[in-house]
Design a protein around this motif. Structure first.
Motif, mmCIF file in Angstrom:
data_model
loop_
_atom_site.group_PDB
_atom_site.id
_atom_site.type_symbol
_atom_site.label_atom_id
_atom_site.label_comp_id
_atom_site.label_asym_id
_atom_site.label_seq_id
_atom_site.Cartn_x
_atom_site.Cartn_y
_atom_site.Cartn_z
ATOM 1 N N GLU A 19 0.816 -1.208 0.000
ATOM 2 C CA GLU A 19 0.000 0.000 0.000
ATOM 3 C C GLU A 19 0.848 1.255 0.000
ATOM 4 O O GLU A 19 0.592 2.206 0.715
ATOM 5 N N GLU A 20 1.906 1.212 -0.807
ATOM 6 C CA GLU A 20 2.764 2.392 -0.916
ATOM 7 C C GLU A 20 2.684 2.924 -2.343
ATOM 8 O O GLU A 20 3.678 3.391 -2.905
ATOM 9 N N ASN A 21 1.499 2.841 -2.930
ATOM 10 C CA ASN A 21 1.382 3.157 -4.346
ATOM 11 C C ASN A 21 1.102 4.639 -4.629
ATOM 12 O O ASN A 21 0.316 4.957 -5.503
ATOM 13 N N THR A 22 1.730 5.526 -3.863
ATOM 14 C CA THR A 22 1.576 6.947 -4.198
ATOM 15 C C THR A 22 2.419 7.246 -5.433
ATOM 16 O O THR A 22 3.400 6.540 -5.704
ATOM 17 N N ILE A 23 2.026 8.280 -6.148
ATOM 18 C CA ILE A 23 2.729 8.616 -7.382
ATOM 19 C C ILE A 23 4.214 8.845 -7.118
ATOM 20 O O ILE A 23 5.079 8.329 -7.829
ATOM 21 N N ASP A 24 4.519 9.560 -6.035
ATOM 22 C CA ASP A 24 5.919 9.849 -5.715
ATOM 23 C C ASP A 24 6.725 8.584 -5.490
ATOM 24 O O ASP A 24 7.806 8.414 -6.053
ATOM 25 N N ARG A 25 6.154 7.691 -4.680
ATOM 26 C CA ARG A 25 6.867 6.447 -4.365
ATOM 27 C C ARG A 25 7.100 5.646 -5.637
ATOM 28 O O ARG A 25 8.191 5.145 -5.873
ATOM 29 N N GLY A 35 16.337 0.066 -16.374
ATOM 30 C CA GLY A 35 15.697 -0.589 -17.519
ATOM 31 C C GLY A 35 14.214 -0.760 -17.389
ATOM 32 O O GLY A 35 13.616 -1.547 -18.115
ATOM 33 N N ALA A 36 13.588 -0.031 -16.455
ATOM 34 C CA ALA A 36 12.147 -0.155 -16.314
ATOM 35 C C ALA A 36 11.458 0.989 -17.039
ATOM 36 O O ALA A 36 12.028 2.068 -17.212
ATOM 37 N N ALA A 37 10.218 0.709 -17.435
ATOM 38 C CA ALA A 37 9.438 1.737 -18.115
ATOM 39 C C ALA A 37 9.124 2.876 -17.151
ATOM 40 O O ALA A 37 9.056 2.672 -15.944
ATOM 41 N N SER A 38 8.948 4.063 -17.673
ATOM 42 C CA SER A 38 8.610 5.193 -16.819
ATOM 43 C C SER A 38 7.107 5.245 -16.635
ATOM 44 O O SER A 38 6.351 4.564 -17.321
ATOM 45 N N LEU A 39 6.682 6.080 -15.701
ATOM 46 C CA LEU A 39 5.264 6.242 -15.430
ATOM 47 C C LEU A 39 4.516 6.630 -16.704
ATOM 48 O O LEU A 39 3.446 6.125 -17.021
ATOM 49 N N GLN A 40 5.145 7.542 -17.454
ATOM 50 C CA GLN A 40 4.517 8.032 -18.679
ATOM 51 C C GLN A 40 4.318 6.889 -19.685
ATOM 52 O O GLN A 40 3.245 6.740 -20.269
ATOM 53 N N ASP A 41 5.366 6.064 -19.841
ATOM 54 C CA ASP A 41 5.266 4.927 -20.766
ATOM 55 C C ASP A 41 4.101 4.026 -20.400
ATOM 56 O O ASP A 41 3.346 3.573 -21.249
ATOM 57 N N LEU A 42 3.988 3.761 -19.087
ATOM 58 C CA LEU A 42 2.948 2.855 -18.614
ATOM 59 C C LEU A 42 1.564 3.427 -18.858
ATOM 60 O O LEU A 42 0.629 2.712 -19.215
ATOM 61 N N THR A 44 0.796 5.527 -21.244
ATOM 62 C CA THR A 44 0.567 5.459 -22.680
ATOM 63 C C THR A 44 0.142 4.063 -23.116
ATOM 64 O O THR A 44 -0.734 3.895 -23.948
ATOM 65 N N ALA A 45 0.800 3.064 -22.501
ATOM 66 C CA ALA A 45 0.475 1.684 -22.861
ATOM 67 C C ALA A 45 -0.816 1.204 -22.210
ATOM 68 O O ALA A 45 -1.176 0.032 -22.335
ATOM 69 N N LYS A 46 -1.445 2.096 -21.441
ATOM 70 C CA LYS A 46 -2.712 1.796 -20.757
ATOM 71 C C LYS A 46 -2.589 0.667 -19.734
ATOM 72 O O LYS A 46 -3.496 -0.149 -19.558
ATOM 73 N N TYR A 47 -1.456 0.601 -19.071
ATOM 74 C CA TYR A 47 -1.297 -0.381 -18.007
ATOM 75 C C TYR A 47 -1.746 0.178 -16.669
ATOM 76 O O TYR A 47 -2.113 -0.553 -15.772
ATOM 77 N N ILE A 48 -1.641 1.514 -16.517
ATOM 78 C CA ILE A 48 -2.001 2.106 -15.232
ATOM 79 C C ILE A 48 -2.866 3.344 -15.448
ATOM 80 O O ILE A 48 -2.943 3.886 -16.570
ATOM 81 N N THR A 49 -3.520 3.740 -14.366
ATOM 82 C CA THR A 49 -4.204 5.039 -14.368
ATOM 83 C C THR A 49 -3.776 5.760 -13.104
ATOM 84 O O THR A 49 -3.236 5.140 -12.176
ATOM 85 N N LEU A 50 -3.993 7.052 -13.099
ATOM 86 C CA LEU A 50 -3.675 7.819 -11.897
ATOM 87 C C LEU A 50 -4.983 8.226 -11.244
ATOM 88 O O LEU A 50 -5.893 8.716 -11.895
ATOM 89 N N LYS A 52 -6.196 10.384 -8.086
ATOM 90 C CA LYS A 52 -5.695 11.326 -7.072
ATOM 91 C C LYS A 52 -4.187 11.173 -6.924
ATOM 92 O O LYS A 52 -3.475 11.265 -7.912
ATOM 93 N N GLU A 53 -3.736 10.837 -5.709
ATOM 94 C CA GLU A 53 -2.285 10.735 -5.527
ATOM 95 C C GLU A 53 -1.769 9.318 -5.777
ATOM 96 O O GLU A 53 -0.599 9.043 -5.582
ATOM 97 N N LYS A 54 -2.692 8.407 -6.154
ATOM 98 C CA LYS A 54 -2.300 6.995 -6.208
ATOM 99 C C LYS A 54 -2.160 6.487 -7.646
ATOM 100 O O LYS A 54 -2.827 6.976 -8.560
ATOM 101 N N VAL A 55 -1.291 5.485 -7.771
ATOM 102 C CA VAL A 55 -1.165 4.796 -9.051
ATOM 103 C C VAL A 55 -2.009 3.531 -8.970
ATOM 104 O O VAL A 55 -1.932 2.792 -7.994
ATOM 105 N N ARG A 56 -2.844 3.289 -9.985
ATOM 106 C CA ARG A 56 -3.646 2.063 -9.985
ATOM 107 C C ARG A 56 -3.474 1.348 -11.326
ATOM 108 O O ARG A 56 -3.213 1.969 -12.347
ATOM 109 N N PHE A 57 -3.643 0.010 -11.254
ATOM 110 C CA PHE A 57 -3.572 -0.759 -12.491
ATOM 111 C C PHE A 57 -4.862 -0.627 -13.282
ATOM 112 O O PHE A 57 -5.937 -0.496 -12.716
ATOM 113 N N THR A 58 -4.740 -0.708 -14.582
ATOM 114 C CA THR A 58 -5.926 -0.948 -15.408
ATOM 115 C C THR A 58 -6.124 -2.460 -15.400
ATOM 116 O O THR A 58 -5.273 -3.201 -14.895
ATOM 117 N N GLY A 59 -7.215 -2.928 -15.959
ATOM 118 C CA GLY A 59 -7.445 -4.381 -16.021
ATOM 119 C C GLY A 59 -6.289 -5.074 -16.730
ATOM 120 O O GLY A 59 -5.775 -6.090 -16.256
#
Lengths: 215, 714
Positions: A19-25, A35-42, A44-50, A52-59
């Motif tokens: 439960e440390e999924n804040t955008i900053d963390r 070698g990991a994708a950046s937040l922006q890449d993810l 764009t690829a529709k893997y995550i959504t933002l 409020k302050e949290k990062v969440r997965f898409t389906g």
């Protein structure tokens, strides 16, 4: 899918677990992981959504992440329990990218559908766990499923109760110890060294053992 | 065939025996000074505090202290008996040495104060036994620790050795039961073990007295083990941090205070030892404790398992390394004892054996004890000789009629209280302890619990509860005391309720059996079915409603052995002595209360007021109800009264059935009530009685209804 995404999704999964999924963390963590994708890449690829302050997965993202984590943690169990390796992290990191779904499910069955990795983190269930067909004999089973008189080595003990674990360990029941099943009913009776112990079934089902290869 | 004759255990010494309170049946022995040790360890809350100063000043100022430490059932008590010249009970039921035995013995020309600690598997306490032993070691700075080890189970021994080594205690190991190990194909290389652990290891066969002279010589110069487990870096770092937090200003003082290394305290602390935490807190204040807590928290988050487990696992690796070097195994044939042992726990053979054992216990306790012996002692000895004689003396020498009455009247302290306790209950309890001792020493006791666990778990109990329940068939008062052997508070409460509610004690059984001459077998089965059903129903409901947890059933099964009769007889005598000290005062108090109630007319009022209500509901003559009330006060009166009514033909068959069900479910007797207060507290005791009284009557009423419908032709 590229390893590039795998690593990032894996990191986010673990942050979500804690439960440390804040955008900053998440951002800090992805930058640290080479070698990991950046937040922006993810995004764009529709893997995550933002949210409020949290990062969440898409389906889509969640499914990918679950599969990677599942492969990684099963690989760890395989390396630790069956191959008896102590250093499993590096190998597991490579295996997580290359295992097919079928291979993953077969490993899962072989290991008796474990629920936790050697570090105690939970392994996401796969389709094989939800409807175990058991076409393949599991190598790792719970102690009550041994044949009467069969000897096996304890692979791991998975229990929610610290007190129970303490008791079992102080009787010498710990990973690596050899035990033999004496009977199942009315209570499970096992023997380790020359100590005979009677256990309730529900406790016996928490002791996972590695069967010796059939002669 | 490879059958091995079960070993006979010989003991030809004329030693006096001590009992260390098997399964909590404490006994006030401990020899001359009668010191029954009570431990209050760190931050004692409920028990009287007991510091090392007390421990030493009792009877042994200036003596060297020696502690015996070891796993359960390794022969510690036998070695203790040999060293002290006093013989301690060898029993097989785990958790045997609930209390600590103590004695003195001459070793190498010097007198030692010797303590036999409870058998344990770990020194990181999670259980009361572990805590008692650990606390003893912390507070008493023994000059020597003798670890008694069972050569058959080296892994468990070495785990303990490693922890003792960490504590920095000077030790010697007695490698016991060498012969048993050998016959099972296990050979332990004592000198290799000695090298691995860095302490003296002396092979012994304690029951035959072999190796003990050498052991005594070794005990004169114990040594600290050189073997210290290296944990992983994170734990090692945490340990040095722990040492520096406490050590900065007063660490040395801490070691002075408890005589073990800071390292071992650190490990216990990391494992999350609540008693130690409390103790450190009261000694170091919140500031340091916050630092420590932060440290532990940091380490904890680094692992996803309990630190207790992580640390144990790393210790076990070291232990396994040692075992590979010192233990060799051959294949050996199963001994007769082992085969018998297997038979006792398998359902096909185990259930008949179980039933046969319960039947034999009943024969011995219920028929011989409660029948033959009670007749002999109560009717003949007390009734015809002692009581008339005492009565005459008191009449002549005691001037006040009221006092005469209080001593020898209908509810007199002697005529009723003492007679009841000694002439009726003692033979029952005595024969029960005899049976119990036999089961215990033969190794059958824990196997009994295996057979019983399935049934008892339905009602929120553990297999162990079979013991108080069987004892309850003898005397519920006594049985309530023995509920102490149960591990959780919840189980003790459930067992107490069931004992009070439905387990018929010998007096109740007596009436039931007596009345059968007028009732059909079907009627008797009906009564027993109703009672058994109520036991299950109430137990099951209690297990759901009452808060708390049922303890895990993890039971060590000790090997089947040939019991030694002299040992059992001694044990029985000491337990009876314990019973007399523990329970007789309650029988007397109950009698005295009854005397006062009777003298002030209170008893008559209770009967007058309650009789119509109960008799109305149950459809019984008023006189029958009077016997119910009396039955609570004095069981045999109630029983005998009902019996008499039945014989006179005053009760119809249906009325007999109704009264049998009701009196069986009724609160046993006033002595039991007092013991419930003593063990569970006044509030609980009142609650139990407040539940049982109406519940028993309700059941009687229901039975009356069912019978009146005529569905069941009885």
């Amino acid at each position: 899918m590229k390893h590039y995404y795998d690593e990032a999704l894996e990191e986010i999964w673990m942050l979500l677990e804690r439960e440390e999924n804040t955008i900053d963390r998440v951002q800090a963590c992805l930058e640290r992981t080479g070698g990991a994708a950046s937040l922006q890449d993810l995004l764009t690829a529709k893997y995550i959504t933002l949210d409020k302050e949290k990062v969440r997965f898409t389906g889509l993202g969640e499914e990918h992440a679950r599969n990677i984590i599942r492969r990684h943690r099963l690989a760890e169990r395989l390396l630790a329990d069956v191959l008896g390796m102590t250093e499993v992290e590096g190998q597991a990191c490579k295996m997580e990218h290359i295992l097919s779904e079928e291979a993953t499910d077969r490993i899962c069955t072989l290991l008796g559908h474990p629920q936790e990795c050697p570090h105690g983190l939970s392994i996401p269930a796969g389709s094989c766990c939800r409807q175990p067909k058991e076409t393949l004999d599991s190598l790792i089973i719970t102690v009550d499923r041994l044949r009467i008189g069969e000897e096996a080595r304890i692979a791991y003990i998975q229990t929610g109760s610290d007190e129970r674990l303490h008791k079992l360990v102080s009787f010498g029941l710990h990973p690596g110890a050899v035990i033999r099943l004496h009977q199942r009913f009315p209570a499970v009776v096992i023997r380790t060294e020359e100590t005979q112990l009677a256990l309730e079934e529900e406790i016996a089902r928490e002791i996972h053992v590695r069967r010796k290869a059939e002669a | 065939m490879g059958l091995k004759i079960m070993r006979m255990r010989f003991r030809n010494r004329e030693n006096k025996e001590t009992i260390n309170g098997h399964c909590g049946l404490a006994c006030r022995k401990c020899g001359g000074k009668g010191a029954r040790l009570r431990f209050a360890g760190f931050g004692a809350r409920s028990q009287p505090s007991f510091t090392s100063a007390d421990a030493t000043s009792r009877c042994s100022a200036g003596l060297r202290r020696l502690a015996l430490v070891g796993n359960p059932n390794v022969g510690k008590s036998v070695i203790f008996g040999e060293l002290t010249g006093r013989y301690a009970v060898v029993s097989n039921y785990p958790g045997t040495t609930v209390e600590v035995s103590r004695g003195q013995g001459l070793i190498g020309g010097r007198l030692y104060d010797i303590t036999d600690t409870p058998g344990i598997n770990s020194l990181t306490p999670l259980s009361e036994d572990e805590r008692v032993t650990r606390d003893w070691l912390l507070h008493n700075r023994p000059e020597a620790v003798l670890q008694v080890a069972d050569a058959k189970n080296m892994r468990r021994n070495i785990i303990l050795s490693l922890q003792l080594a960490e504590m920095g205690l000077p030790m010697v190991m007695a490698l016991n039961m060498q012969d048993e190990a050998h016959s099972r194909g296990i050979d332990v290389d004592a000198s290799a073990l000695q090298n691995a652990l860095g302490i003296r290891v002396v092979p012994t066969v304690a029951v035959e007295g072999s190796g003990l002279q050498e052991l005594k010589r070794a005990l004169v110069a114990p040594s600290k083990s050189s073997l210290i487990v290296d944990y992983d870096q994170r734990i090692e770092d945490a340990l040095s941090e722990f040492e520096s937090i406490l050590g900065r200003s007063d660490g040395a003082m801490l070691e002075d205070k408890c005589g073990v290394t800071l390292r071992s305290l650190g490990l216990m602390y990391l494992c999350g030892d609540p008693w130690l935490t409390e103790w450190l807190g009261s000694n170091y204040g919140t500031g340091k404790m916050e630092q420590l807590e932060a440290l532990a928290q940091e380490v904890r988050t680094a692992y996803n398992r309990s630190l207790d487990y992580i640390i144990a696992e790393q210790r076990l690796k070291v232990a396994d390394g040692i075992i590979n070097r010192v233990v060799s195994r051959r294949t050996a044939t199963q001994s007769l004892g082992e085969r018998l042992g297997d038979l006792t726990t398998r359902p096909l053979t185990g259930i008949p054996i179980f039933l046969a054992v319960v039947y034999l216990i009943f024969k011995l306790v219920g028929q011989f004890g409660a029948g033959t012996l009670v007749n002999l002692i109560e009717t003949d000895l007390f009734g015809n000789h002692i009581l008339p004689w005492l009565s005459a003396i008191i009449k002549d020498h005691v001037p006040w009629p009221l006092l005469q009455d209080a001593l020898m009247g209908k509810y007199g302290l002697i005529s009723m209280g003492l007679t009841y306790a000694i002439a009726i209950v003692m033979p029952i309890v005595g024969t029960f302890f005899l049976a119990f001792g036999l089961l215990e020493d033969s190794g059958y006791l824990p196997r009994l619990t295996v057979m019983a666990n399935r049934i008892f778990r339905l009602i929120g109990l553990n297999g162990k509860a079979v013991l108080p329940m069987v004892l309850g068939l003898g005397c519920a008062t006594m049985a309530t005391l023995t509920t102490r052997i149960l591990d959780s508070k919840k189980e003790r409460l459930i067992a107490t309720i069931l004992l009070a509610l439905g387990i018929p004690c010998s007096a109740q059984l007596g009436v039931m059996l007596g009345m059968t001459s007028w009732l059909s077998a079907g009627a008797l089965v009906f009564v027993m079915t109703v009672v058994a059903f109520q036991l299950f129903l109430v137990g099951w409901l209690a297990s759901i409603i009452l808060p708390g947890e049922r303890a895990d059933f993890i039971q060590e099964l000790s090997p089947i052995r040939w019991p030694q009769i002299s040992n059992i007889v001694w044990k029985t005598l000491l337990r009876v002595k314990w019973f007399l000290a523990e329970a007789v005062p309650y029988f007397l108090a109950g009698t005295f209360l009854l005397f006062i109630l009777d003298a002030t007319g209170g008893l008559a009022s209770i009967i007058r007021l309650s009789a119509p209500v109960i008799s109305g509901l149950l459809g019984l003559p008023d006189r029958a109800v009077e016997f119910f009330i009396l039955g609570f006060m004095r069981r045999d009166y109630g029983a005998a009264g009902l019996y008499a009514l039945a014989r006179q033909g005053i009760l119809t068959r249906h009325q007999m059935i109704v009264s049998l069900v009701t009196i069986t479910l009724f609160v046993p007797c006033i002595a039991n009530f007092f013991i419930i207060i003593k063990e569970r507290g006044l509030t609980t005791a009142l609650a139990i009685v407040a539940f049982i009284l109406p519940y028993a009557v309700l059941n009687g009423w229901l039975v009356r209804l069912i019978l009146s419908i005529g569905v069941i032709p009885l």
